[in-house]
Design an enzyme around this catalytic site. Structure first.
Site, PDB file in Angstrom:
ATOM      1  N   LYS A  93      -2.638  26.347 -56.996  1.00 30.49           N
ATOM      2  CA  LYS A  93      -2.215  25.036 -56.494  1.00 30.49           C
ATOM      3  C   LYS A  93      -2.747  24.798 -55.083  1.00 30.49           C
ATOM      4  O   LYS A  93      -3.265  23.719 -54.783  1.00 30.49           O
ATOM      5  CB  LYS A  93      -0.687  24.933 -56.540  1.00 30.49           C
ATOM      6  CG  LYS A  93      -0.127  24.944 -57.970  1.00 30.49           C
ATOM      7  CD  LYS A  93       1.376  24.773 -57.999  1.00 30.49           C
ATOM      8  CE  LYS A  93       2.113  26.030 -57.572  1.00 30.49           C
ATOM      9  NZ  LYS A  93       1.957  27.144 -58.545  1.00 30.49           N
ATOM     10  N   THR A  94      -2.629  25.785 -54.203  1.00 32.17           N
ATOM     11  CA  THR A  94      -3.164  25.644 -52.849  1.00 32.17           C
ATOM     12  C   THR A  94      -4.675  25.497 -52.886  1.00 32.17           C
ATOM     13  O   THR A  94      -5.259  24.672 -52.172  1.00 32.17           O
ATOM     14  CB  THR A  94      -2.764  26.858 -51.992  1.00 32.17           C
ATOM     15  OG1 THR A  94      -1.346  27.001 -51.985  1.00 32.17           O
ATOM     16  CG2 THR A  94      -3.265  26.696 -50.563  1.00 32.17           C
ATOM     17  N   ASP A 138       3.614  22.997 -49.481  1.00 25.47           N
ATOM     18  CA  ASP A 138       3.964  23.990 -50.496  1.00 25.47           C
ATOM     19  C   ASP A 138       5.486  24.057 -50.644  1.00 25.47           C
ATOM     20  O   ASP A 138       6.221  23.730 -49.699  1.00 25.47           O
ATOM     21  CB  ASP A 138       3.411  25.352 -50.085  1.00 25.47           C
ATOM     22  CG  ASP A 138       3.297  26.318 -51.254  1.00 25.47           C
ATOM     23  OD1 ASP A 138       3.492  25.888 -52.414  1.00 25.47           O
ATOM     24  OD2 ASP A 138       3.009  27.506 -51.016  1.00 25.47           O
ATOM     25  N   THR A 187       6.876  25.355 -57.921  1.00 27.20           N
ATOM     26  CA  THR A 187       7.064  26.116 -59.153  1.00 27.20           C
ATOM     27  C   THR A 187       8.274  25.615 -59.926  1.00 27.20           C
ATOM     28  O   THR A 187       8.545  26.094 -61.023  1.00 27.20           O
ATOM     29  CB  THR A 187       7.264  27.611 -58.826  1.00 27.20           C
ATOM     30  OG1 THR A 187       8.390  27.753 -57.935  1.00 27.20           O
ATOM     31  CG2 THR A 187       6.027  28.187 -58.146  1.00 27.20           C
ATOM     32  N   ARG A 246      -4.592  34.957 -59.000  1.00 28.67           N
ATOM     33  CA  ARG A 246      -4.198  35.660 -57.779  1.00 28.67           C
ATOM     34  C   ARG A 246      -4.000  37.143 -58.051  1.00 28.67           C
ATOM     35  O   ARG A 246      -4.436  38.006 -57.276  1.00 28.67           O
ATOM     36  CB  ARG A 246      -2.913  35.057 -57.212  1.00 28.67           C
ATOM     37  CG  ARG A 246      -2.412  35.751 -55.952  1.00 28.67           C
ATOM     38  CD  ARG A 246      -1.067  35.205 -55.537  1.00 28.67           C
ATOM     39  NE  ARG A 246      -1.159  33.798 -55.178  1.00 28.67           N
ATOM     40  CZ  ARG A 246      -0.102  32.999 -55.070  1.00 28.67           C
ATOM     41  NH1 ARG A 246       1.115  33.469 -55.318  1.00 28.67           N
ATOM     42  NH2 ARG A 246      -0.253  31.728 -54.727  1.00 28.67           N
TER      43      ARG A 246
END
Length: 362
Positions: A93-94, A138, A187, A246
């Protein structure tokens, strides 16, 4: 002097406004300011993040939607519609927010909702934005209500509605701000208030990656890290990364460490298996916490059903941690089942514990 939003547009009851402070508090932490057009100095490992949509592997439908939105926005010379990205952690997402800024040719200011505690924190961010810049928040579901109220007119009309002062001397001011794009990441999309969620023009979910895309991500990361990785070794890392880029990059670095210490130049699947077993990651990506939960279900409760609180007490874990961190991947694999009576171990979970499922099977 206190600065508060002029009104609650979400329909909630009025709240007590913050009391004026005797002295201005120390400024909060500055948001990260990322210029996506600048080169990554020194070849740092931050460069594992893709910079353009063409470099972003996976999430095909999401990329198609965003590519159309970006091209249309650039053609009109406007700010991109506000974007809400949601999904499990570690899916990019980032990274997608930075990619959007790169595609738009603007800077991206990065912050998180817990850092925006006071009204002036969010006001300071908004008034300092440059035209069409991207503001990435975030964990946006953790914004407090005051910050949300400030965002409502900012997102809709590019203005700040503020009340300066208190009591009889209070004055309402409307401050225009430049058009910008808010990219929110969460999330827990269901935890966002409806007024905030409805102000996003693009709401997109990031899905788990398939094995082919994960292998491509590992091979790309290996090339950027100058690791001589066999295709079969990249596939082995992809099998164990829980569908998350990740985690794939993290496991690849651990494999690189073992290879470096052992003096291996070229990394094959056997070395990957050795390195990841050293870190207690098995052939399906289960770690020690996952196996403890499955083993407890099998050996102490005959496979279940068992209540969440009972499992948490026996494992010495917080119930929320079990429910949000440990269980989702086991449910995705089909090793665990949630029922009205509690958690149950499935036949696939039993087979994995018995070694019948093949730890290195896809």
């Amino acid at each position: 002097m206190a600065i508060v939003p002029s009104g609650d547009r979400s329909g909630s009851a009025p709240r007590r406004r913050p009391s004026p402070a005797a002295a201005p508090p120390a400024p909060g932490p500055e948001p990260r300011l990322v210029d996506p057009t600048a080169c990554d100095p020194g070849g740092r490992e931050d460069s594992l993040r893709p910079r353009r949509l063409d470099d972003y592997i996976g999430q095909r439908e999401l990329k198609q939607v965003l590519r159309i939105a970006v091209e249309a926005t650039r053609a009109r010379g406007e700010a991109l519609d506000h974007v809400l990205l949601y999904g499990p952690p570690g899916l990019g997402k980032t990274t997608m927010a930075l990619v959007l800024a790169e595609e738009l040719g603007v800077r991206c200011r990065i912050t998180s909702a817990p850092a925006l505690e006071r009204p002036r924190d969010i006001v300071g961010l908004l008034v300092n934005l440059q035209p069409h810049e991207v503001l990435f928040i975030d964990e946006i579901h953790r914004l407090n209500r005051v910050a949300e109220e400030i965002l409502y007119p900012a997102m809709e009309d590019f203005r700040l509605d503020l009340t300066v002062g208190q009591g009889a001397g209070a004055r309402t001011r409307s401050l225009p701000i430049v058009p910008f794009t808010l990219v929110g990441a969460t999330t827990r999309a269901g935890s966002l208030s409806s007024p905030l969620r409805d102000r996003f023009g693009l709401i997109q979910r990031l899905e788990f990656y398939d094995l082919e895309d994960l292998q491509a991500i590992v091979q790309r990361a290996a090339a950027l890290l100058a690791i001589d990785l066999e295709p079969a070794a990249a596939l082995e890392v992809a099998r164990r990364c829980r569908g998350t880029p990740r985690i794939a990059n993290r496991l690849l670095r651990r494999v690189r460490d073992v290879a470096s210490v052992a003096g291996h130049g070229r990394i094959g699947p056997e070395l990957v298996d050795e390195a990841l077993r050293l870190h207690r990651v098995d052939g399906r990506g289960l770690d020690a916490s996952d196996r403890r939960l499955l083993t407890l279900l099998l050996e102490s409760h005959g496979g279940g059903p068992v209540g969440l609180e009972t499992l948490a007490a026996a494992l010495g874990e917080d119930p929320t941690t079990l429910e949000t961190v440990v269980e989702p991947f086991l449910l995705q694999l089909g090793f665990l089942q949630r029922t009205s009576r509690g958690r149950m171990l499935t036949a696939a979970g039993r087979a994995h514990l018995d070694g019948d499922g093949g730890e290195r099977a896809a």
